[in-house]
Design a protein around this motif. Structure first.
Motif, short mmCIF file in Angstrom:
data_model
loop_
_atom_site.label_atom_id
_atom_site.label_comp_id
_atom_site.label_asym_id
_atom_site.label_seq_id
_atom_site.Cartn_x
_atom_site.Cartn_y
_atom_site.Cartn_z
N TRP A 98 9.39 5.60 -3.08
CA TRP A 98 8.72 5.98 -1.84
C TRP A 98 8.10 7.37 -1.92
N ALA A 99 8.35 8.06 -3.02
CA ALA A 99 7.79 9.40 -3.19
C ALA A 99 6.34 9.30 -3.64
N PRO A 100 5.55 10.29 -3.32
CA PRO A 100 4.16 10.27 -3.79
C PRO A 100 4.10 10.42 -5.31
N PRO A 101 3.04 9.91 -5.94
CA PRO A 101 2.90 10.07 -7.39
C PRO A 101 3.02 11.54 -7.77
N GLY A 102 3.71 11.79 -8.85
CA GLY A 102 3.94 13.16 -9.26
C GLY A 102 5.32 13.64 -8.84
N ARG A 114 0.83 -1.21 0.00
CA ARG A 114 0.00 0.00 0.00
C ARG A 114 0.86 1.25 0.00
N GLN A 115 1.94 1.22 0.76
CA GLN A 115 2.82 2.37 0.84
C GLN A 115 3.49 2.64 -0.51
N LEU A 116 3.98 1.61 -1.16
CA LEU A 116 4.65 1.77 -2.45
C LEU A 116 3.67 2.07 -3.58
#
Length: 140
Positions: free
Chosen positions: A69-73, A7-9
């Motif tokens: 690990w960064a948010p999409p975008g 879920r995190q990835l």
């Protein structure tokens, strides 16, 4: 724990992690056991020696894994790193095939281009929205 990690990835992060690991392993392989037939890499080797290319592959993999690990975008650098390290490989194999230094250079170039297609496709995908946890049913 695996669900939480997944879920995190998310899907994008999972692809970045998997390809990042492959790129790291490929770079490590170039450092430890360089490919014996380097005729297809003549152009790339005129720019940097193979051990430098190996480190560049490793760096691209590390960038991808960090961006997983960064948010999409904010993960675009990871996708870019994965693709940009392949561009010189494709170019050098195509050049070797055109100059007849490597008769199978077109095969290696095609394989590397095809490996990049899923990266480019996933880079354009929005991350799937997270499902909300359903409340447990009420007992009477």
């Amino acid at each position: 724990m695996v669900r939480r990690l997944r879920r995190q990835l998310g899907r994008r992060g999972t692809i970045l992690s998997c390809y990042g690991i492959v790129w790291i392993l490929y770079g490590f392989g170039q450092l430890v056991t360089p490919q014996p037939d380097q005729r297809g890499l003549t152009l790339a080797l005129s720019v940097f020696p193979l051990n430098v290319w190996g480190w560049l592959w490793i760096v691209a993999g590390i960038i991808a894994m960090a961006c997983a690990w960064a948010p999409p975008g904010r993960d675009a650098a990871g996708f870019a790193a994965l693709v940009l390290i392949v561009v010189p490989w494709v170019a050098t194999y195509l050049a070797a095939w055109i100059t007849r230094d490597s008769p199978r250079g077109w095969v290696a170039a095609a394989i590397w281009m095809l490996i990049c297609i899923p990266i480019l496709v996933v880079a354009g995908w929005p991350e799937a929205p997270r499902r909300k946890r359903a409340d447990p049913p009420y007992e009477c």
